[in-house]
Design an enzyme around this catalytic site. Structure first.
Site, PDB file in Angstrom:
ATOM      1  N   LYS A   1       0.861  -1.195   0.000  1.00  0.00           N
ATOM      2  CA  LYS A   1       0.000   0.000   0.000  1.00  0.00           C
ATOM      3  C   LYS A   1       0.885   1.229   0.000  1.00  0.00           C
ATOM      4  CE  LYS A   1      -4.508   0.807   0.301  1.00  0.00           C
ATOM      5  NZ  LYS A   1      -5.631  -0.068  -0.046  1.00  0.00           N
TER       6      LYS A   1
ATOM      7  N   ASP B   1      -7.069   4.367  -4.297  1.00  0.00           N
ATOM      8  CA  ASP B   1      -7.723   4.195  -3.000  1.00  0.00           C
ATOM      9  C   ASP B   1      -8.362   5.570  -2.739  1.00  0.00           C
ATOM     10  OD1 ASP B   1      -7.731   2.081  -0.635  1.00  0.00           O
ATOM     11  OD2 ASP B   1      -7.507   4.012   0.334  1.00  0.00           O
TER      12      ASP B   1
HETATM   13  N1  GLU Z   1      -7.408   0.254  -2.781  1.00  0.00           N
HETATM   14  C1  GLU Z   1      -8.141  -0.911  -3.129  1.00  0.00           C
HETATM   15  C2  GLU Z   1      -8.157  -1.867  -1.953  1.00  0.00           C
HETATM   16  O1  GLU Z   1      -8.218  -1.436  -0.820  1.00  0.00           O
HETATM   17  C3  GLU Z   1      -7.729  -1.522  -4.450  1.00  0.00           C
HETATM   18  C4  GLU Z   1      -6.272  -1.901  -4.560  1.00  0.00           C
HETATM   19  C5  GLU Z   1      -5.865  -2.387  -5.958  1.00  0.00           C
HETATM   20  O2  GLU Z   1      -6.689  -2.462  -6.846  1.00  0.00           O
HETATM   21  O3  GLU Z   1      -4.671  -2.687  -6.082  1.00  0.00           O
HETATM   22  O4  GLU Z   1      -8.169  -3.062  -2.076  1.00  0.00           O
END
Ligand code: GLU
Length: 445
Positions: A125, A165
């Site tokens: 992340k 996100d």
């Molecule tokens: N931010 C999204 C999550 O919390 C998607 C992450 C992504 O697609 O890599 O899963």
């Protein structure tokens, strides 16, 4: 906790001042105590100690220039948490509340979520304390380009694949992708959530919200219920909330409320999702504007009141720790029978306890909102093939993935004597695959 208490204590000691990270780790380790009992080889191989320590944490300066010509400094983050089952994968969050602890909690959750999808993606992340609210397109572009100038050194289609996100949507992914390509002279699937003319996947935009509803359908079907005629409250009004609202309505629900960080709207005859899209996605304004389109809706300042609205199902899709124990008690008293997390960790541990004690069906985020990242993995797959699937093909795959996730979680819960506890089921099922891979791959001295 007995075996894993020491691991938890170490996490608190080594990561001071990061309560959200501690909260996310505690919830997982509590569920894994029985796994540690049954698998002493994992304890011996230090799997639990290793899984709570990111493989790599990157923090960097992001200098950029605003429209007044002033120099601005933000902080950028990428936590590459676990690559046992695939390249690091997870979104970027741009929000003033972002600090290392938030990115670590999200990266940790992502390990298990990504594992649950059944697809080969590790956990990571990133993000920044940059606030896109009120910024011009030019300022957002300047920021994204500077952010990517540094981030590009650490990512790649086979290494780490970021996505969106909170605060990062199609516009930001476009600026980030453009800068990556400029710097590397390489058109690759290094980001997901791309536009449809430059490598994006159909249904990725809708995927988290749609996937959430597919998961809920399975969860409530097991108790003989359905969305048909159900009154649904959804918190948030961003990408996840909008497409959860659309799909819930398609499945026959009456979605009666949405909110943003300033307040909430209650529209008893049903939210008009096109109006919300216009306000939030096109005009980039506050949800308060909704009442100027629909005078029969009611707007209230502040977000707490949204949980006082009587509903059958609530889908928290805003942000972490938005539903506390008190809000959970009110929801239960008003007859709410199902909760599923569209956001990451929106319910506090006290709220989850209240739901469990009162027999409310509870779908934890790492299972219920995994449709977004699952479809990102499908985007990576299409990028590798240099091919695109139709909307229906992707949507069908997404539906099957969400069904499998629900199944996997309920079976894991049952296997460990925790029938109906999807929190335990998600943590155990997500963990087992990663643990097996880590165990097989050995330890580098
Ligand atoms: N931010 C999204 C999550 O919390 C998607 C992450 C992504 O697609 O890599 O899963």
């Amino acid at each position: 906790m007995k075996i894993l208490e020491k691991t938890m204590k170490n996490v608190i000691k080594r990561n001071p001042g990061e309560p959200e990270f501690h909260q996310a780790v505690r919830e997982v380790l509590e569920s894994l105590e029985m796994v540690a009992e049954r698998h002493p080889e994992y304890v011996e191989a230090g799997i639990f100690e290793r899984i709570v320590e990111p493989e790599r944490q990157i923090m960097f300066r992001v200098p950029w220039i605003n429209d007044k010509g002033e120099v601005q400094i933000n902080r950028g983050f990428r936590v590459q948490f676990n690559s046992a089952i695939g390249p690091y994968k997870g979104g970027l969050r741009f929000h003033p509340s972002v600090y290392l602890g938030i990115i670590k909690f999200l990266g940790f959750e992502q390990i298990f979520k990504n594992s649950l999808t059944g697809l080969p993606i590790g956990g990571g992340k990133g993000g920044s304390d940059f606030d896109p609210k009120g910024k011009s397109d030019k300022e957002v572009m300047n920021f994204c380009q500077s952010f990517m100038t540094e981030l590009s050194k650490y990512i790649g289609e086979n290494t780490d694949v970021p996505a969106g996100d909170i605060g990062v949507g199609g516009r930001e992914i476009g600026y980030l992708f453009g800068q990556y390509k400029r710097l590397n002279n390489n058109f690759t699937g290094v980001l997901t959530g791309k536009g449809l003319t430059w490598g994006g996947s159909l249904a990725r935009t809708e995927a988290t919200g749609y996937g959430l509803c597919y998961f809920v359908e399975e969860m409530i079907k097991a108790k003989g219920k359905s969305f048909k005629g159900a009154n649904v409250v959804i918190t948030g009004s961003g990408n996840v909330a909008i497409y959860a609202c659309k799909k819930a309505q398609e499945l026959g629900a009456n979605v009666i409320a949405l909110c943003d960080s300033n307040g909430y709207i209650h529209h008893a005859c049903g939210i008009n999702v096109d109006t919300v899209k216009q306000i939030k996605e096109i005009d980039r304004k506050r949800i308060k504007e909704y009442i100027s389109y629909h005078p029969d809706a009611v707007y209230s300042d502040g977000c707490d009141g949204i949980c006082n609205i009587k509903c059958d199902i609530i889908l928290p899709c805003a942000t972490q720790n938005e539903i506390d124990g008190q809000a959970a008690k009110t929801l239960v008293a008003n007859g709410c029978y199902a909760v599923a997390e569209g956001a990451n960790m929106p319910c506090t541990p006290e709220a989850v306890k209240v739901f469990r004690e009162n027999g409310v069906l509870f779908g934890p985020g790492k299972a219920a909102n995994a449709g977004g990242v699952a479809t990102s993995a499908l985007e990576m797959c299409q990028n590798s093939m240099r091919y695109t699937w139709s909307f229906e093909e992707v949507d069908t795959k997404l539906k099957n993935i969400m069904k499998d996730i629900y199944q996997g979680c309920s079976e894991a819960a049952k296997e460990y004597g925790q029938e109906n506890n999807l929190v335990a089921g998600a943590n155990i099922a997500g963990f087992m695959k990663v643990a097996e891979a880590m165990y097989a791959q050995g330890i580098a001295y």
